[in-house]
Scaffold this motif. Structure first.
Motif, mmCIF file in Angstrom:
data_model
loop_
_atom_site.group_PDB
_atom_site.id
_atom_site.type_symbol
_atom_site.label_atom_id
_atom_site.label_comp_id
_atom_site.label_asym_id
_atom_site.label_seq_id
_atom_site.Cartn_x
_atom_site.Cartn_y
_atom_site.Cartn_z
ATOM 1 N N ASN A 157 43.490 31.950 34.270
ATOM 2 C CA ASN A 157 42.061 32.171 34.484
ATOM 3 C C ASN A 157 41.317 32.306 33.151
ATOM 4 O O ASN A 157 40.506 33.226 32.955
ATOM 5 C CB ASN A 157 41.842 33.419 35.349
ATOM 6 N N GLU A 159 42.304 33.297 30.334
ATOM 7 C CA GLU A 159 42.673 34.450 29.523
ATOM 8 C C GLU A 159 44.097 34.272 28.993
ATOM 9 O O GLU A 159 45.028 34.008 29.760
ATOM 10 C CB GLU A 159 42.596 35.740 30.333
ATOM 11 N N THR A 169 50.065 41.726 35.557
ATOM 12 C CA THR A 169 48.779 41.048 35.775
ATOM 13 C C THR A 169 48.673 40.522 37.195
ATOM 14 O O THR A 169 47.633 40.671 37.855
ATOM 15 C CB THR A 169 48.610 39.898 34.775
ATOM 16 N N LYS A 171 50.211 41.641 39.815
ATOM 17 C CA LYS A 171 50.146 42.779 40.746
ATOM 18 C C LYS A 171 48.761 43.400 40.777
ATOM 19 O O LYS A 171 48.262 43.784 41.842
ATOM 20 C CB LYS A 171 51.195 43.816 40.349
ATOM 21 N N SER A 172 48.121 43.489 39.611
ATOM 22 C CA SER A 172 46.831 44.188 39.542
ATOM 23 C C SER A 172 45.639 43.297 39.871
ATOM 24 O O SER A 172 44.632 43.771 40.409
ATOM 25 C CB SER A 172 46.641 44.790 38.149
ATOM 26 N N ASP A 173 45.747 42.001 39.555
ATOM 27 C CA ASP A 173 44.571 41.131 39.654
ATOM 28 C C ASP A 173 44.593 40.174 40.838
ATOM 29 O O ASP A 173 43.573 39.541 41.128
ATOM 30 C CB ASP A 173 44.416 40.305 38.369
ATOM 31 N N TYR A 174 45.736 40.026 41.516
ATOM 32 C CA TYR A 174 45.822 39.037 42.586
ATOM 33 C C TYR A 174 46.468 39.669 43.816
ATOM 34 O O TYR A 174 47.446 40.411 43.724
ATOM 35 C CB TYR A 174 46.655 37.825 42.141
ATOM 36 N N SER A 175 45.913 39.354 44.958
ATOM 37 C CA SER A 175 46.479 39.808 46.227
ATOM 38 C C SER A 175 46.445 38.654 47.215
ATOM 39 O O SER A 175 45.586 37.769 47.132
ATOM 40 C CB SER A 175 45.711 41.013 46.776
#
Length: 221
Positions: A157, A159, A169, A171-175
């Motif tokens: 994305n 970054e 990353t 785990k925290s940013d995608y579901s």
């Protein structure tokens, strides 16, 4: 007799047997992999230099169709040089033959720099799509994350991230919805080294991160 390989006490270079011995410098990766496999034969892709230009040379003389195949590939090659040969060998594997045996798989080999042993990771059937540019409008399955390989870094994305930060990353940013599995779609430039490519693949396997069966190779300008 069933052939068994105990992948131990190798250096980063291994020799291709034959009338003219050629060295294959395996990728050096500090990641554990498969250390033993039975009933295998080897495929070699080594680097050849001619007048300063390098090319990938395939030797498949030792392959046996009804065995697992181990791909020993020189880490100094680029993916632009390696991918056409991987496509060729996958097509060879998929041909109908009376000698074909179900359940046989392909593997990549590398030198585990932590243990100084040879390790393997699976090389499942993969569709390599060669493009001239990065098509950002490609149609993807739900919950797919595009991961670009940029040398020793990755890009998600827009970054840049170190590879070891990927699990946190994701785990925290995608579901994902319960019915969907988060999947990584790999993209990389033809000049990406095989060393960098295989390190990412080994990391994904180690962390049990699902990887799409399609990979895109495109030129970054």
């Amino acid at each position: 007799m069933i052939k068994r390989i105990f992948l131990t006490l190798f250096l980063s270079s291994i020799l291709l047997s034959g009338c003219q011995k050629k060295a294959v410098q395996l990728p050096l990766i500090d990641i554990p992999g498969i250390s033993e496999i039975q009933n295998h034969s080897s495929i070699w892709i080594f680097m050849e230099t001619n007048n300063g230009a390098t090319s990938a040379k395939l030797n498949k003389n030792n392959k046996i169709l009804n065995t697992h195949w181990i791909f020993n590939i020189d880490r100094r090659l680029t993916m632009g040089q390696v991918v056409p040969l991987l496509i060729e060998m996958q097509e060879n594997r998929n041909k109908d033959s009376m000698h074909k045996k179900e359940g046989m798989k392909n593997y990549f080999s590398y030198a585990d720099s932590a243990t100084e042993k040879i390790s393997l990771i699976p090389f499942p059937q993969t569709s390599f799509i060669m493009e001239t540019t990065n098509d950002k409008n490609r149609i993807m399955a739900p919950c797919t994350v595009i991961l670009e390989i940029w040398g020793e870094q990755i890009k998600i994305n827009n970054e840049f991230l170190p590879l070891d930060s990927l699990p946190a990353t994701l785990k925290s940013d995608y579901s994902c919805n319960p019915e969907d599995e988060l999947t990584i779609l790999l993209t990389y430039d033809p000049q990406t080294s095989y060393q960098d490519y295989l390190k990412v693949k080994a990391f994904l396997v180690l962390n049990e991160i699902n990887c799409a069966s399609v990979e895109y190779v495109y030129t970054v300008k």
